[in-house]
Design a protein around this motif. Structure first.
Motif, PDB file in Angstrom:
ATOM      1  N   VAL A   4      27.512  34.729 -34.589  1.00 19.48           N
ATOM      2  CA  VAL A   4      28.903  35.201 -34.619  1.00 19.48           C
ATOM      3  C   VAL A   4      29.744  34.134 -35.330  1.00 19.48           C
ATOM      4  N   LYS A   5      30.552  34.583 -36.292  1.00 15.49           N
ATOM      5  CA  LYS A   5      31.387  33.632 -37.033  1.00 15.49           C
ATOM      6  C   LYS A   5      32.763  33.523 -36.381  1.00 15.49           C
ATOM      7  N   ILE A   6      33.064  32.300 -35.953  1.00 14.49           N
ATOM      8  CA  ILE A   6      34.331  32.047 -35.265  1.00 14.49           C
ATOM      9  C   ILE A   6      35.301  31.351 -36.214  1.00 14.49           C
ATOM     10  N   GLY A   7      36.498  31.852 -36.342  1.00 17.65           N
ATOM     11  CA  GLY A   7      37.555  31.165 -37.105  1.00 17.65           C
ATOM     12  C   GLY A   7      38.441  30.416 -36.115  1.00 17.65           C
ATOM     13  N   GLY A  12      48.996  23.139 -36.137  1.00 22.52           N
ATOM     14  CA  GLY A  12      50.163  24.003 -36.016  1.00 22.52           C
ATOM     15  C   GLY A  12      51.493  23.280 -35.989  1.00 22.52           C
ATOM     16  N   ARG A  13      52.547  24.067 -36.228  1.00 18.27           N
ATOM     17  CA  ARG A  13      53.907  23.521 -36.244  1.00 18.27           C
ATOM     18  C   ARG A  13      54.456  23.540 -34.835  1.00 18.27           C
ATOM     19  N   SER A  14      54.093  22.567 -34.036  1.00 18.67           N
ATOM     20  CA  SER A  14      54.529  22.546 -32.642  1.00 18.67           C
ATOM     21  C   SER A  14      54.497  21.116 -32.137  1.00 18.67           C
ATOM     22  N   ALA A  15      55.261  20.860 -31.089  1.00 20.27           N
ATOM     23  CA  ALA A  15      55.279  19.527 -30.474  1.00 20.27           C
ATOM     24  C   ALA A  15      53.884  19.174 -29.957  1.00 20.27           C
ATOM     25  N   GLU A  16      53.057  20.191 -29.766  1.00 22.72           N
ATOM     26  CA  GLU A  16      51.733  19.962 -29.196  1.00 22.72           C
ATOM     27  C   GLU A  16      50.627  19.926 -30.253  1.00 22.72           C
ATOM     28  N   HIS A  17      51.008  19.631 -31.496  1.00 18.74           N
ATOM     29  CA  HIS A  17      50.054  19.563 -32.606  1.00 18.74           C
ATOM     30  C   HIS A  17      48.838  18.701 -32.261  1.00 18.74           C
ATOM     31  N   SER A  18      49.095  17.499 -31.759  1.00 21.40           N
ATOM     32  CA  SER A  18      47.964  16.583 -31.530  1.00 21.40           C
ATOM     33  C   SER A  18      47.125  17.000 -30.326  1.00 21.40           C
ATOM     34  N   VAL A  19      47.751  17.643 -29.339  1.00 23.28           N
ATOM     35  CA  VAL A  19      46.976  18.163 -28.204  1.00 23.28           C
ATOM     36  C   VAL A  19      46.042  19.257 -28.702  1.00 23.28           C
ATOM     37  N   SER A  20      46.568  20.085 -29.623  1.00 30.52           N
ATOM     38  CA  SER A  20      45.765  21.163 -30.194  1.00 30.52           C
ATOM     39  C   SER A  20      44.524  20.603 -30.895  1.00 30.52           C
ATOM     40  N   LEU A  21      44.683  19.491 -31.592  1.00 26.84           N
ATOM     41  CA  LEU A  21      43.535  18.857 -32.255  1.00 26.84           C
ATOM     42  C   LEU A  21      42.462  18.456 -31.242  1.00 26.84           C
ATOM     43  N   LEU A  22      42.912  17.897 -30.115  1.00 23.06           N
ATOM     44  CA  LEU A  22      41.966  17.494 -29.062  1.00 23.06           C
ATOM     45  C   LEU A  22      41.279  18.715 -28.457  1.00 23.06           C
ATOM     46  N   SER A  23      42.072  19.764 -28.205  1.00 21.85           N
ATOM     47  CA  SER A  23      41.506  20.999 -27.645  1.00 21.85           C
ATOM     48  C   SER A  23      40.458  21.570 -28.589  1.00 21.85           C
ATOM     49  N   ALA A  24      40.810  21.644 -29.884  1.00 18.71           N
ATOM     50  CA  ALA A  24      39.908  22.237 -30.870  1.00 18.71           C
ATOM     51  C   ALA A  24      38.628  21.418 -30.992  1.00 18.71           C
ATOM     52  N   LYS A  25      38.792  20.110 -30.944  1.00 18.40           N
ATOM     53  CA  LYS A  25      37.621  19.246 -31.061  1.00 18.40           C
ATOM     54  C   LYS A  25      36.663  19.474 -29.889  1.00 18.40           C
ATOM     55  N   THR A  26      37.236  19.609 -28.697  1.00 15.01           N
ATOM     56  CA  THR A  26      36.406  19.840 -27.510  1.00 15.01           C
ATOM     57  C   THR A  26      35.686  21.186 -27.616  1.00 15.01           C
ATOM     58  N   ILE A  27      36.375  22.183 -28.139  1.00 16.97           N
ATOM     59  CA  ILE A  27      35.740  23.490 -28.330  1.00 16.97           C
ATOM     60  C   ILE A  27      34.630  23.370 -29.376  1.00 16.97           C
ATOM     61  N   TRP A  28      34.950  22.687 -30.459  1.00 18.35           N
ATOM     62  CA  TRP A  28      33.975  22.501 -31.537  1.00 18.35           C
ATOM     63  C   TRP A  28      32.711  21.834 -31.000  1.00 18.35           C
ATOM     64  N   GLU A  29      32.886  20.874 -30.110  1.00 21.28           N
ATOM     65  CA  GLU A  29      31.734  20.146 -29.565  1.00 21.28           C
ATOM     66  C   GLU A  29      30.930  20.968 -28.557  1.00 21.28           C
ATOM     67  N   ASN A  30      31.589  21.939 -27.941  1.00 21.06           N
ATOM     68  CA  ASN A  30      30.933  22.659 -26.837  1.00 21.06           C
ATOM     69  C   ASN A  30      30.417  24.052 -27.178  1.00 21.06           C
ATOM     70  N   LEU A  31      30.754  24.545 -28.372  1.00 20.00           N
ATOM     71  CA  LEU A  31      30.341  25.898 -28.725  1.00 20.00           C
ATOM     72  C   LEU A  31      28.841  25.908 -29.053  1.00 20.00           C
ATOM     73  N   ASP A  32      28.149  26.865 -28.505  1.00 20.19           N
ATOM     74  CA  ASP A  32      26.700  26.988 -28.649  1.00 20.19           C
ATOM     75  C   ASP A  32      26.328  27.265 -30.120  1.00 20.19           C
ATOM     76  N   ARG A  33      25.707  26.267 -30.767  1.00 20.52           N
ATOM     77  CA  ARG A  33      25.387  26.377 -32.202  1.00 20.52           C
ATOM     78  C   ARG A  33      24.327  27.433 -32.501  1.00 20.52           C
ATOM     79  N   ASP A  34      23.521  27.792 -31.492  1.00 23.42           N
ATOM     80  CA  ASP A  34      22.508  28.828 -31.725  1.00 23.42           C
ATOM     81  C   ASP A  34      23.142  30.208 -31.833  1.00 23.42           C
ATOM     82  N   ARG A  35      24.303  30.355 -31.264  1.00 23.31           N
ATOM     83  CA  ARG A  35      24.928  31.679 -31.238  1.00 23.31           C
ATOM     84  C   ARG A  35      26.116  31.801 -32.175  1.00 23.31           C
ATOM     85  N   GLU A  37      28.699  30.328 -35.476  1.00 21.74           N
ATOM     86  CA  GLU A  37      28.951  29.542 -36.678  1.00 21.74           C
ATOM     87  C   GLU A  37      30.467  29.367 -36.700  1.00 21.74           C
ATOM     88  N   MET A  38      30.921  28.198 -37.157  1.00 20.90           N
ATOM     89  CA  MET A  38      32.358  27.964 -37.032  1.00 20.90           C
ATOM     90  C   MET A  38      33.071  27.674 -38.332  1.00 20.90           C
TER      91      MET A  38
END
Ligand SMILES: Nc1ncnc2c1ncn2[C@@H]1O[C@H](COP(=O)(O)OP(=O)(O)OP(=O)(O)O)[C@@H](O)[C@H]1O
Ligand SMILES: [Mg+2]
Length: 350
Positions: A4-7, A12-35, A37-38
């Motif tokens: 499954v291809k995930i986008g 983003g344009r928000s005060a929480e820009h850097s939090v979003s980077l941390l969130s995305a990184k954690t998702i990127w690290e935890n998504l099952d690579r066998d299932r 593609e990102m």
């Protein structure tokens, strides 16, 4: 099996820009690579969309902005990125507020999380409060104002609420523009400050309370986590405390006793339904000291996804680890898309 291809959208344009980077990184690290593609779609602080190389989550590369940017509205998101489903991990305005969700709905693409209407309703505290009240939920007594007329505001607050109060812009989040006032002078300063961020503000009675948060996921049927508690280091959980000092302590899960836990659960279910939510959300509550009343404060439709965030930690406490949680959120995204599509097709008489 075809992946499954995930986008994954973040920044983003928000005060929480850097939090979003941390969130995305954690998702990127935890998504099952066998299932899965990102595709990493970074939205910079100026609002440009940048499709990054598929090789890794490289913060240095992101900072250099060394990649192709594209205008999603010029061609439609569908044509620009070959994703099967989009996953917006954008906290706060310009991401959590329904606009990007509307873009996916327009493009006819599945996405993870709440739809555009629910996202907007959850972001706008006045709209959300009205729907919570309609659903019979208890909340802190409040007033809202669309005109900054000092005499009127002072008089009404004195008469209907008393002090101290919290003053908040209606649709901002992450404690931006929020102030606490103990008298009329502080009130009017806080009101001016809140109006500098939004044209609708809330004045709300300060509650002596414990801050309780609960994770929810699901569409037609929902799962509710056990409650967690925030123990802010300062008087209230503000932006610095949340993202800069990180001194807030958590109790995950927190034991509140059977009676309160049952009322928390019921409140959370009704609040989720009141905003017509799907996908997932974190519901924030106040447990009033003394009375033991469960009050609903707000719903966050894209809560933090970092390794130490309340949303994933509450699931973890239930035995649902980060990768499995992501599997479920993605499945709910597809499920909601297919249900919605059926309804639209029926609406067209096909
Ligand atoms: N009525 C109240 N009584 C007591 N404390 C309050 C009240 N309203 C807000 N607070 C405190 O201020 C914090 C921020 O308020 P609130 O959650 O409403 O704003 P927000 O900007 O939407 O935050 P978020 O980042 O969670 O979206 C709360 O977590 C709580 O600590
Ligand atoms: Mg909050």
């Amino acid at each position: 099996m075809k992946k499954v291809k995930i986008g994954l959208l973040f920044g983003g344009r928000s005060a929480e820009h850097s939090v979003s980077l941390l969130s995305a990184k954690t998702i990127w690290e935890n998504l099952d690579r066998d299932r899965y593609e990102m595709f990493l779609i970074y939205i910079n602080r100026a609002g440009d969309w940048c499709l990054t190389a598929n090789s890794g989550f490289n913060e240095e590369e992101l900072k250099r902005e060394n990649f192709n940017s594209f205008m999603p509205w010029s061609s439609s998101v569908t044509a620009a990125v070959e994703a099967d489903i989009f996953f917006p991990v954008l906290h706060g305005p310009n991401g959590e507020d329904g606009r990007i969700q509307g873009l996916f709905e327009m493009a006819g693409k599945p996405f993870v999380g709440a739809g555009s209407l629910s996202s907007q309703l959850a972001m706008d505290k006045v709209a959300a409060k009205m729907l919570f009240a309609q659903a019979g939920l208890k909340q802190a007594p409040y007033l809202y104002f669309i005109d900054n007329i000092h005499e009127q505001i002072a008089e009404l607050v004195e008469k209907k609420l008393g002090y101290p109060v919290f003053v908040k812009p209606s649709a901002l989040g992450s404690s931006v523009g929020i102030g606490k006032a103990g008298d009329v002078r502080e009130l009017l300063a806080a009101v001016d400050h809140a109006f500098s961020y939004d044209n609708k503000i809330i004045v709300e009675k300060a509650i002596a309370m414990r801050e309780i948060e609960v994770s929810v996921m699901g569409n037609a049927e929902i799962m509710v986590s056990a409650p967690g508690e925030l123990l802010p280091a300062k008087e209230f959980y503000d932006y610095a405390d949340k993202y800069l000092d990180g001194r807030t302590q958590f109790r995950i899960p927190v034991s509140l006793g059977a009676d309160i836990e049952a009322r928390v659960r019921k409140t959370v279910q009704r609040a989720y339904r009141a905003l017509f939510l799907n996908g997932f959300a974190r519901v924030d509550l106040f447990l009033e000291k003394g009375s033991g009343e469960v009050l609903v404060n707000e719903i966050n439709t894209i809560p933090g996804f970092t390794a130490i965030s309340m949303f994933p930690k509450l699931w973890q406490a239930q035995g649902i680890g980060f990768p499995e949680m992501l599997d479920r959120l993605i499945a709910y995204g597809f499920d909601h898309f297919h249900r919605r599509k059926e309804n639209v097709d029926e609406g067209l008489g096909r």
